[in-house]
Design a protein around this motif. Structure first.
Motif, PDB file in Angstrom:
ATOM      1  N   SER A   1      21.168 -46.798  14.942  1.00 55.89           N
ATOM      2  CA  SER A   1      21.620 -46.074  16.133  1.00 55.89           C
ATOM      3  C   SER A   1      23.100 -45.696  16.026  1.00 55.89           C
ATOM      4  CB  SER A   1      21.360 -46.887  17.405  1.00 55.89           C
ATOM      5  OG  SER A   1      22.078 -48.108  17.375  1.00 55.89           O
ATOM      6  N   VAL A   2      23.905 -46.540  15.406  1.00 52.54           N
ATOM      7  CA  VAL A   2      25.326 -46.244  15.202  1.00 52.54           C
ATOM      8  C   VAL A   2      25.480 -45.158  14.146  1.00 52.54           C
ATOM      9  CG1 VAL A   2      27.550 -47.163  14.408  1.00 52.54           C
ATOM     10  CG2 VAL A   2      26.097 -48.520  15.942  1.00 52.54           C
ATOM     11  N   ARG A   3      24.757 -45.279  13.041  1.00 50.89           N
ATOM     12  CA  ARG A   3      24.837 -44.249  11.986  1.00 50.89           C
ATOM     13  C   ARG A   3      24.444 -42.888  12.541  1.00 50.89           C
ATOM     14  NH1 ARG A   3      21.584 -47.865   9.280  1.00 50.89           N
ATOM     15  NH2 ARG A   3      20.058 -46.227   8.824  1.00 50.89           N
ATOM     16  N   ASP A   4      23.381 -42.845  13.343  1.00 52.47           N
ATOM     17  CA  ASP A   4      22.948 -41.575  13.928  1.00 52.47           C
ATOM     18  C   ASP A   4      23.974 -41.042  14.914  1.00 52.47           C
ATOM     19  OD1 ASP A   4      20.626 -41.747  12.428  1.00 52.47           O
ATOM     20  OD2 ASP A   4      19.354 -42.358  14.115  1.00 52.47           O
ATOM     21  N   ALA A   5      24.449 -41.891  15.826  1.00 53.29           N
ATOM     22  CA  ALA A   5      25.402 -41.458  16.856  1.00 53.29           C
ATOM     23  C   ALA A   5      26.717 -40.976  16.266  1.00 53.29           C
ATOM     24  CB  ALA A   5      25.658 -42.598  17.845  1.00 53.29           C
ATOM     25  N   GLU A   6      27.146 -41.599  15.164  1.00 55.72           N
ATOM     26  CA  GLU A   6      28.448 -41.290  14.574  1.00 55.72           C
ATOM     27  C   GLU A   6      28.343 -40.435  13.309  1.00 55.72           C
ATOM     28  OE1 GLU A   6      30.915 -41.934  16.452  1.00 55.72           O
ATOM     29  OE2 GLU A   6      29.770 -43.232  17.814  1.00 55.72           O
ATOM     30  N   ALA A   7      27.133 -39.962  12.999  1.00 50.24           N
ATOM     31  CA  ALA A   7      26.883 -39.096  11.831  1.00 50.24           C
ATOM     32  C   ALA A   7      27.368 -39.745  10.529  1.00 50.24           C
ATOM     33  CB  ALA A   7      27.506 -37.719  12.037  1.00 50.24           C
ATOM     34  N   LEU A   8      27.087 -41.039  10.371  1.00 52.64           N
ATOM     35  CA  LEU A   8      27.461 -41.754   9.147  1.00 52.64           C
ATOM     36  C   LEU A   8      26.377 -41.583   8.101  1.00 52.64           C
ATOM     37  CD1 LEU A   8      28.746 -45.090  10.731  1.00 52.64           C
ATOM     38  CD2 LEU A   8      30.076 -43.065  10.103  1.00 52.64           C
ATOM     39  N   VAL A   9      26.786 -41.334   6.859  1.00 52.63           N
ATOM     40  CA  VAL A   9      25.831 -41.141   5.772  1.00 52.63           C
ATOM     41  C   VAL A   9      26.214 -42.007   4.580  1.00 52.63           C
ATOM     42  CG1 VAL A   9      25.218 -38.790   6.475  1.00 52.63           C
ATOM     43  CG2 VAL A   9      27.101 -39.147   4.875  1.00 52.63           C
ATOM     44  N   ASP A  10      25.235 -42.330   3.775  1.00 53.38           N
ATOM     45  CA  ASP A  10      25.458 -43.125   2.571  1.00 53.38           C
ATOM     46  C   ASP A  10      26.531 -42.466   1.705  1.00 53.38           C
ATOM     47  OD1 ASP A  10      25.163 -45.031   0.579  1.00 53.38           O
ATOM     48  OD2 ASP A  10      23.286 -44.217  -0.185  1.00 53.38           O
ATOM     49  N   GLY A  11      27.559 -43.231   1.368  1.00 48.51           N
ATOM     50  CA  GLY A  11      28.653 -42.725   0.552  1.00 48.51           C
ATOM     51  C   GLY A  11      29.758 -42.054   1.354  1.00 48.51           C
ATOM     52  N   GLY A  12      29.537 -41.882   2.654  1.00 46.98           N
ATOM     53  CA  GLY A  12      30.526 -41.221   3.496  1.00 46.98           C
ATOM     54  C   GLY A  12      31.548 -42.204   4.060  1.00 46.98           C
ATOM     55  N   PRO A  13      32.594 -41.665   4.655  1.00 47.95           N
ATOM     56  CA  PRO A  13      33.655 -42.510   5.217  1.00 47.95           C
ATOM     57  C   PRO A  13      33.260 -43.089   6.570  1.00 47.95           C
ATOM     58  CG  PRO A  13      34.175 -40.222   5.615  1.00 47.95           C
ATOM     59  CD  PRO A  13      32.902 -40.241   4.805  1.00 47.95           C
ATOM     60  N   VAL A  14      33.888 -44.205   6.909  1.00 48.08           N
ATOM     61  CA  VAL A  14      33.723 -44.812   8.226  1.00 48.08           C
ATOM     62  C   VAL A  14      35.031 -45.496   8.593  1.00 48.08           C
ATOM     63  CG1 VAL A  14      32.728 -46.949   7.270  1.00 48.08           C
ATOM     64  CG2 VAL A  14      32.312 -46.364   9.652  1.00 48.08           C
ATOM     65  N   ARG A  15      35.397 -45.380   9.848  1.00 43.78           N
ATOM     66  CA  ARG A  15      36.576 -46.088  10.375  1.00 43.78           C
ATOM     67  C   ARG A  15      36.049 -47.092  11.385  1.00 43.78           C
ATOM     68  NH1 ARG A  15      41.680 -46.479  10.237  1.00 43.78           N
ATOM     69  NH2 ARG A  15      42.976 -46.924  12.043  1.00 43.78           N
ATOM     70  N   ALA A  16      36.398 -48.364  11.194  1.00 42.26           N
ATOM     71  CA  ALA A  16      35.866 -49.429  12.037  1.00 42.26           C
ATOM     72  C   ALA A  16      36.983 -50.270  12.636  1.00 42.26           C
ATOM     73  CB  ALA A  16      34.933 -50.319  11.219  1.00 42.26           C
ATOM     74  N   ARG A  17      36.680 -50.822  13.799  1.00 38.63           N
ATOM     75  CA  ARG A  17      37.566 -51.772  14.485  1.00 38.63           C
ATOM     76  C   ARG A  17      36.720 -53.002  14.764  1.00 38.63           C
ATOM     77  NH1 ARG A  17      38.878 -53.372  19.822  1.00 38.63           N
ATOM     78  NH2 ARG A  17      41.099 -53.619  20.162  1.00 38.63           N
ATOM     79  N   LEU A  18      37.214 -54.158  14.372  1.00 39.34           N
ATOM     80  CA  LEU A  18      36.505 -55.415  14.590  1.00 39.34           C
ATOM     81  C   LEU A  18      37.358 -56.357  15.418  1.00 39.34           C
ATOM     82  CD1 LEU A  18      35.163 -56.177  10.993  1.00 39.34           C
ATOM     83  CD2 LEU A  18      34.005 -54.945  12.837  1.00 39.34           C
ATOM     84  N   GLU A  19      36.758 -56.910  16.448  1.00 37.97           N
ATOM     85  CA  GLU A  19      37.374 -57.980  17.209  1.00 37.97           C
ATOM     86  C   GLU A  19      36.622 -59.254  16.852  1.00 37.97           C
ATOM     87  OE1 GLU A  19      37.978 -59.520  21.789  1.00 37.97           O
ATOM     88  OE2 GLU A  19      37.310 -57.473  21.443  1.00 37.97           O
TER      89      GLU A  19
END
Length: 98
Positions: free
Chosen positions: A76-94
């Motif tokens: 659901s996160v990959r779909d909502a944020e248009a994330l694809v295998d090999g693509g970039p992602v910016r994350a924030r972790l608490e």
């Protein structure tokens, strides 16, 4: 503790029967997280609140063979944020296990 980082989406290749996608927490941030005193949890996992784009969810990060933690990226996160295998992602972790 809150950490922010940029990574690459990758598919877990240990299981070809399932589509599990992750990103790696950089080594320096992983080392900082590993130093936090906390109760032992299964597989060495650490509970976190994760944010990617407009998506926020609770999950756990897990230690990898490379010595970094990995953040699972649910469909659901990959779909909502248009994330694809090999693509970039910016994350924030608490980190919640502190």
């Amino acid at each position: 503790m809150i950490v922010e980082f940029e990574g690459e989406v990758f598919r877990w290749d240990a299981r070809t029967d399932a589509a599990w996608f992750f990103t790696s927490v950089p080594a320096d941030l992983s080392a900082m997280i590993a130093e936090i005193p906390r109760p032992h949890r299964g597989f060495g996992s650490v509970r976190v609140a994760a944010t990617v784009g407009g998506s926020r969810w609770r999950t756990s990060i897990f230690p990898s063979a490379e010595g970094t933690y990995v953040l699972p990226l649910k469909r659901s996160v990959r779909d909502a944020e248009a994330l694809v295998d090999g693509g970039p992602v910016r994350a924030r972790l608490e980190v919640l296990d502190a």
